[in-house]
Design a protein around this motif. Sequence first.
Motif, mmCIF file in Angstrom:
data_model
loop_
_atom_site.group_PDB
_atom_site.id
_atom_site.type_symbol
_atom_site.label_atom_id
_atom_site.label_comp_id
_atom_site.label_asym_id
_atom_site.label_seq_id
_atom_site.Cartn_x
_atom_site.Cartn_y
_atom_site.Cartn_z
ATOM 1 N N ARG A 198 36.659 -43.205 -1.702
ATOM 2 C CA ARG A 198 36.009 -42.978 -2.986
ATOM 3 C C ARG A 198 37.074 -42.765 -4.053
ATOM 4 N N ILE A 199 36.693 -42.954 -5.318
ATOM 5 C CA ILE A 199 37.659 -42.829 -6.405
ATOM 6 C C ILE A 199 38.301 -41.447 -6.411
ATOM 7 N N GLU A 200 37.538 -40.420 -6.007
ATOM 8 C CA GLU A 200 38.077 -39.062 -5.994
ATOM 9 C C GLU A 200 39.161 -38.875 -4.937
ATOM 10 N N GLU A 201 39.213 -39.766 -3.974
ATOM 11 C CA GLU A 201 40.140 -39.630 -2.851
ATOM 12 C C GLU A 201 41.383 -40.511 -2.970
ATOM 13 N N LEU A 202 41.429 -41.351 -3.968
ATOM 14 C CA LEU A 202 42.496 -42.347 -4.042
ATOM 15 C C LEU A 202 43.883 -41.733 -4.212
ATOM 16 N N ASP A 203 44.827 -42.279 -3.481
ATOM 17 C CA ASP A 203 46.244 -41.975 -3.665
ATOM 18 C C ASP A 203 46.772 -42.994 -4.671
ATOM 19 N N MET A 204 47.114 -42.545 -5.862
ATOM 20 C CA MET A 204 47.520 -43.472 -6.913
ATOM 21 C C MET A 204 48.843 -44.166 -6.589
ATOM 22 N N ASP A 251 37.163 -50.283 -2.042
ATOM 23 C CA ASP A 251 38.450 -50.986 -1.959
ATOM 24 C C ASP A 251 39.040 -51.199 -3.353
ATOM 25 N N TYR A 252 39.075 -50.138 -4.126
ATOM 26 C CA TYR A 252 39.469 -50.250 -5.535
ATOM 27 C C TYR A 252 40.814 -50.945 -5.748
ATOM 28 N N PRO A 253 41.893 -50.524 -5.086
ATOM 29 C CA PRO A 253 43.180 -51.173 -5.357
ATOM 30 C C PRO A 253 43.159 -52.667 -5.040
ATOM 31 N N TYR A 254 42.581 -53.022 -3.888
ATOM 32 C CA TYR A 254 42.563 -54.417 -3.460
ATOM 33 C C TYR A 254 41.724 -55.273 -4.412
ATOM 34 N N ALA A 255 40.488 -54.830 -4.679
ATOM 35 C CA ALA A 255 39.591 -55.616 -5.526
ATOM 36 C C ALA A 255 40.153 -55.776 -6.937
#
Length: 233
Positions: free
Chosen positions: A95-101, A151-155
Amino acid sequence: MKLLVTGANRGLGLALTTVSIKRGHTVFAGVREQGDRTEALEQLQTLFPKQLMILPLDITEESTCDHAAQHVKASVGTIDAIINNAGLLTERDKRIEELDMNEVHKTFNVNVYGPMRVIKHFLPILSRGDQAGIINISSEAGSFANAYGGDYPYAMSKHALNMFTEQLRHALKGTDISVLAIHPGWMQTDMGGQDAPLSPQEAANGIVDIIERKKHIQASSSFIDFKGQPMQV
């Protein structure tokens, strides 16, 4: 034809290298480090020593892209196709709250900036013949129409890659260079998993058909699938 394939040590990259060589092409197989030379790639070089050159190429480092391009230029002068296949999928299902930037940045560095670096340095040695081409391996995950909230970074990186491809297509308008972003399908690779319906070889055959211009592309944009059919942007 003389082709550059990045991420050539496994998965789709290895399949693209194998299919191309078996069709009689010469391949510069880009691998990040010496340790990334897989047994399959080494065996392929043993079988086809005159058609396969394993090329140290870390697409996250511009100096190695420049060095690799200079090496290829000194060896053969020009190439006919650039296939930006190397890719990264991290932060799966987070989830967006869990993303490692930091992982987001790493993904963009490989999936977007990497192809940009490769093309920056290899475009000057790309032939201007009627078979010249640039292929960026993309994904349906990079389509607005297929957004699925994961899959925020990939997409996001694949959508950015699609935009770069379209920009480049317009920049090279008037040349014979074909510029395409290709969705290779859901494949049985480390990234796709064993439940995927396609083998890397099936996707690779379709992509090499496109490179060889055996398929007539009717898409209005540069984003297509491995069969040559238009993808939703």
